[in-house]
Design a protein around this motif. Structure first.
Motif, PDB file in Angstrom:
ATOM      1  N   MET A   1       7.002 -25.762  -1.224  1.00 27.35           N
ATOM      2  CA  MET A   1       8.400 -25.968  -0.927  1.00 27.35           C
ATOM      3  C   MET A   1       9.273 -25.482  -2.072  1.00 27.35           C
ATOM      4  O   MET A   1      10.321 -24.907  -1.831  1.00 27.35           O
ATOM      5  CB  MET A   1       8.667 -27.437  -0.631  1.00 27.35           C
ATOM      6  N   ALA A   2       8.850 -25.708  -3.302  1.00 26.31           N
ATOM      7  CA  ALA A   2       9.664 -25.293  -4.445  1.00 26.31           C
ATOM      8  C   ALA A   2       9.844 -23.779  -4.465  1.00 26.31           C
ATOM      9  O   ALA A   2      10.953 -23.277  -4.704  1.00 26.31           O
ATOM     10  CB  ALA A   2       9.040 -25.781  -5.746  1.00 26.31           C
ATOM     11  N   ALA A   3       8.772 -23.045  -4.206  1.00 24.98           N
ATOM     12  CA  ALA A   3       8.875 -21.585  -4.189  1.00 24.98           C
ATOM     13  C   ALA A   3       9.790 -21.128  -3.054  1.00 24.98           C
ATOM     14  O   ALA A   3      10.598 -20.209  -3.235  1.00 24.98           O
ATOM     15  CB  ALA A   3       7.490 -20.962  -4.053  1.00 24.98           C
ATOM     16  N   SER A   4       9.687 -21.764  -1.906  1.00 23.07           N
ATOM     17  CA  SER A   4      10.545 -21.402  -0.778  1.00 23.07           C
ATOM     18  C   SER A   4      12.001 -21.733  -1.077  1.00 23.07           C
ATOM     19  O   SER A   4      12.897 -20.961  -0.735  1.00 23.07           O
ATOM     20  CB  SER A   4      10.082 -22.138   0.491  1.00 23.07           C
ATOM     21  N   GLU A   5      12.232 -22.879  -1.720  1.00 18.79           N
ATOM     22  CA  GLU A   5      13.599 -23.208  -2.127  1.00 18.79           C
ATOM     23  C   GLU A   5      14.146 -22.136  -3.069  1.00 18.79           C
ATOM     24  O   GLU A   5      15.288 -21.686  -2.913  1.00 18.79           O
ATOM     25  CB  GLU A   5      13.651 -24.566  -2.830  1.00 18.79           C
ATOM     26  N   ALA A   6      13.344 -21.734  -4.033  1.00 20.82           N
ATOM     27  CA  ALA A   6      13.779 -20.709  -4.988  1.00 20.82           C
ATOM     28  C   ALA A   6      14.095 -19.406  -4.271  1.00 20.82           C
ATOM     29  O   ALA A   6      15.097 -18.737  -4.578  1.00 20.82           O
ATOM     30  CB  ALA A   6      12.706 -20.487  -6.056  1.00 20.82           C
ATOM     31  N   MET A   7      13.270 -19.027  -3.294  1.00 24.15           N
ATOM     32  CA  MET A   7      13.526 -17.789  -2.563  1.00 24.15           C
ATOM     33  C   MET A   7      14.785 -17.906  -1.708  1.00 24.15           C
ATOM     34  O   MET A   7      15.558 -16.952  -1.604  1.00 24.15           O
ATOM     35  CB  MET A   7      12.314 -17.393  -1.723  1.00 24.15           C
ATOM     36  N   LEU A   8      15.017 -19.076  -1.105  1.00 23.06           N
ATOM     37  CA  LEU A   8      16.235 -19.265  -0.317  1.00 23.06           C
ATOM     38  C   LEU A   8      17.478 -19.226  -1.204  1.00 23.06           C
ATOM     39  O   LEU A   8      18.515 -18.685  -0.807  1.00 23.06           O
ATOM     40  CB  LEU A   8      16.170 -20.583   0.469  1.00 23.06           C
ATOM     41  N   ILE A   9      17.382 -19.800  -2.396  1.00 23.15           N
ATOM     42  CA  ILE A   9      18.508 -19.742  -3.338  1.00 23.15           C
ATOM     43  C   ILE A   9      18.804 -18.286  -3.689  1.00 23.15           C
ATOM     44  O   ILE A   9      19.948 -17.828  -3.620  1.00 23.15           O
ATOM     45  CB  ILE A   9      18.212 -20.573  -4.604  1.00 23.15           C
ATOM     46  N   GLY A  10      17.768 -17.549  -4.069  1.00 20.00           N
ATOM     47  CA  GLY A  10      17.956 -16.144  -4.403  1.00 20.00           C
ATOM     48  C   GLY A  10      18.484 -15.341  -3.239  1.00 20.00           C
ATOM     49  O   GLY A  10      19.371 -14.490  -3.406  1.00 20.00           O
ATOM     50  N   GLN A  11      17.965 -15.631  -2.052  1.00 23.27           N
ATOM     51  CA  GLN A  11      18.423 -14.925  -0.861  1.00 23.27           C
ATOM     52  C   GLN A  11      19.915 -15.201  -0.632  1.00 23.27           C
ATOM     53  O   GLN A  11      20.667 -14.295  -0.285  1.00 23.27           O
ATOM     54  CB  GLN A  11      17.593 -15.384   0.334  1.00 23.27           C
ATOM     55  N   GLY A  12      20.325 -16.447  -0.874  1.00 22.81           N
ATOM     56  CA  GLY A  12      21.727 -16.793  -0.732  1.00 22.81           C
ATOM     57  C   GLY A  12      22.619 -16.086  -1.736  1.00 22.81           C
ATOM     58  O   GLY A  12      23.829 -15.962  -1.530  1.00 22.81           O
ATOM     59  N   LEU A  13      22.012 -15.617  -2.807  1.00 21.97           N
ATOM     60  CA  LEU A  13      22.744 -14.869  -3.832  1.00 21.97           C
ATOM     61  C   LEU A  13      22.620 -13.357  -3.649  1.00 21.97           C
ATOM     62  O   LEU A  13      23.016 -12.582  -4.515  1.00 21.97           O
ATOM     63  CB  LEU A  13      22.250 -15.282  -5.223  1.00 21.97           C
ATOM     64  N   GLY A  14      22.011 -12.958  -2.516  1.00 19.46           N
ATOM     65  CA  GLY A  14      21.953 -11.541  -2.193  1.00 19.46           C
ATOM     66  C   GLY A  14      20.660 -10.833  -2.516  1.00 19.46           C
ATOM     67  O   GLY A  14      20.562  -9.617  -2.345  1.00 19.46           O
ATOM     68  N   LEU A  15      19.653 -11.536  -2.995  1.00 22.62           N
ATOM     69  CA  LEU A  15      18.367 -10.913  -3.312  1.00 22.62           C
ATOM     70  C   LEU A  15      17.458 -10.959  -2.086  1.00 22.62           C
ATOM     71  O   LEU A  15      17.549 -11.872  -1.271  1.00 22.62           O
ATOM     72  CB  LEU A  15      17.708 -11.642  -4.482  1.00 22.62           C
ATOM     73  N   SER A  16      16.547 -10.020  -1.965  1.00 20.48           N
ATOM     74  CA  SER A  16      15.647  -9.998  -0.812  1.00 20.48           C
ATOM     75  C   SER A  16      14.493 -10.979  -1.021  1.00 20.48           C
ATOM     76  O   SER A  16      14.015 -11.172  -2.146  1.00 20.48           O
ATOM     77  CB  SER A  16      15.099  -8.592  -0.560  1.00 20.48           C
ATOM     78  N   ALA A  17      14.042 -11.571   0.066  1.00 23.94           N
ATOM     79  CA  ALA A  17      12.919 -12.505  -0.004  1.00 23.94           C
ATOM     80  C   ALA A  17      11.666 -11.809  -0.524  1.00 23.94           C
ATOM     81  O   ALA A  17      10.911 -12.382  -1.309  1.00 23.94           O
ATOM     82  CB  ALA A  17      12.664 -13.132   1.366  1.00 23.94           C
ATOM     83  N   ALA A  18      11.443 -10.574  -0.112  1.00 26.14           N
ATOM     84  CA  ALA A  18      10.257  -9.839  -0.566  1.00 26.14           C
ATOM     85  C   ALA A  18      10.296  -9.618  -2.079  1.00 26.14           C
ATOM     86  O   ALA A  18       9.285  -9.809  -2.767  1.00 26.14           O
ATOM     87  CB  ALA A  18      10.149  -8.509   0.172  1.00 26.14           C
ATOM     88  N   ASP A  19      11.448  -9.221  -2.599  1.00 24.76           N
ATOM     89  CA  ASP A  19      11.566  -9.023  -4.048  1.00 24.76           C
ATOM     90  C   ASP A  19      11.405 -10.338  -4.800  1.00 24.76           C
ATOM     91  O   ASP A  19      10.773 -10.395  -5.856  1.00 24.76           O
ATOM     92  CB  ASP A  19      12.907  -8.377  -4.402  1.00 24.76           C
ATOM     93  N   LEU A  20      11.989 -11.392  -4.259  1.00 25.57           N
ATOM     94  CA  LEU A  20      11.865 -12.708  -4.898  1.00 25.57           C
ATOM     95  C   LEU A  20      10.420 -13.171  -4.914  1.00 25.57           C
ATOM     96  O   LEU A  20       9.954 -13.745  -5.891  1.00 25.57           O
ATOM     97  CB  LEU A  20      12.747 -13.725  -4.174  1.00 25.57           C
ATOM     98  N   HIS A  21       9.703 -12.911  -3.831  1.00 26.43           N
ATOM     99  CA  HIS A  21       8.289 -13.281  -3.768  1.00 26.43           C
ATOM    100  C   HIS A  21       7.528 -12.627  -4.914  1.00 26.43           C
ATOM    101  O   HIS A  21       6.779 -13.284  -5.639  1.00 26.43           O
ATOM    102  CB  HIS A  21       7.699 -12.887  -2.410  1.00 26.43           C
ATOM    103  N   LEU A  22       7.716 -11.330  -5.089  1.00 26.63           N
ATOM    104  CA  LEU A  22       7.020 -10.613  -6.160  1.00 26.63           C
ATOM    105  C   LEU A  22       7.427 -11.119  -7.536  1.00 26.63           C
ATOM    106  O   LEU A  22       6.580 -11.315  -8.417  1.00 26.63           O
ATOM    107  CB  LEU A  22       7.284  -9.111  -6.053  1.00 26.63           C
ATOM    108  N   LEU A  23       8.704 -11.360  -7.733  1.00 28.39           N
ATOM    109  CA  LEU A  23       9.205 -11.861  -9.002  1.00 28.39           C
ATOM    110  C   LEU A  23       8.598 -13.221  -9.337  1.00 28.39           C
ATOM    111  O   LEU A  23       8.084 -13.439 -10.438  1.00 28.39           O
ATOM    112  CB  LEU A  23      10.732 -11.962  -8.963  1.00 28.39           C
ATOM    113  N   LEU A  24       8.627 -14.134  -8.387  1.00 32.35           N
ATOM    114  CA  LEU A  24       8.087 -15.483  -8.619  1.00 32.35           C
ATOM    115  C   LEU A  24       6.574 -15.463  -8.790  1.00 32.35           C
ATOM    116  O   LEU A  24       6.033 -16.170  -9.627  1.00 32.35           O
ATOM    117  CB  LEU A  24       8.479 -16.417  -7.467  1.00 32.35           C
TER     118      LEU A  24
END
Length: 113
Positions: free
Chosen positions: A1-24
């Motif tokens: 859940m924490a990783a998904s929350e982080a990806m949703l936060i980033g997505q809300g700031l304009g970052l792609s979920a795929a890029d966030l996945h790789l970054l995290l």
């Protein structure tokens, strides 16, 4: 859940979920979920091989163990509440990540490639 929350936060700031996945995945925040399951989730799979009712049962067992051991478990308890809410919303359906689906619904976004 924490990783998904982080990806949703980033997505809300304009970052792609795929890029966030790789970054995290490659950061100190890496996890088994990011290594083995996030790709499937980003394709729309809520890991339907394991029921949300079983997740709730397992979290309840570990929560009881923490109480017996006298260990505070704030993060576990928050996760247990989220999974319980998913069980109440979706019923005893297959989907280990249905609590994440609740997060997605709350934001009005889904984590997809």
């Amino acid at each position: 859940m924490a990783a998904s929350e982080a990806m949703l936060i980033g997505q809300g700031l304009g970052l792609s979920a795929a890029d966030l996945h790789l970054l995290l995945r490659d950061s100190a925040g890496g996890s088994r979920y990011l290594d083995n399951h996030a790709d499937r989730h980003l394709e729309g799979d809520y890991l339907e091989t394991f029921g949300i009712d079983r997740v709730v049962e397992e979290l309840s067992t570990v929560s009881q163990m923490s109480k017996t051991a006298g260990v505070a478990s704030d993060v576990l308890d928050a996760s247990a509440r989220a999974h319980q809410a998913a069980l109440e919303r979706f019923g005893p359906e297959p989907g280990e990540l249905l609590a994440v689906k609740l997060l997605e619904e709350a934001t009005g976004r889904t984590l997809r490639r």
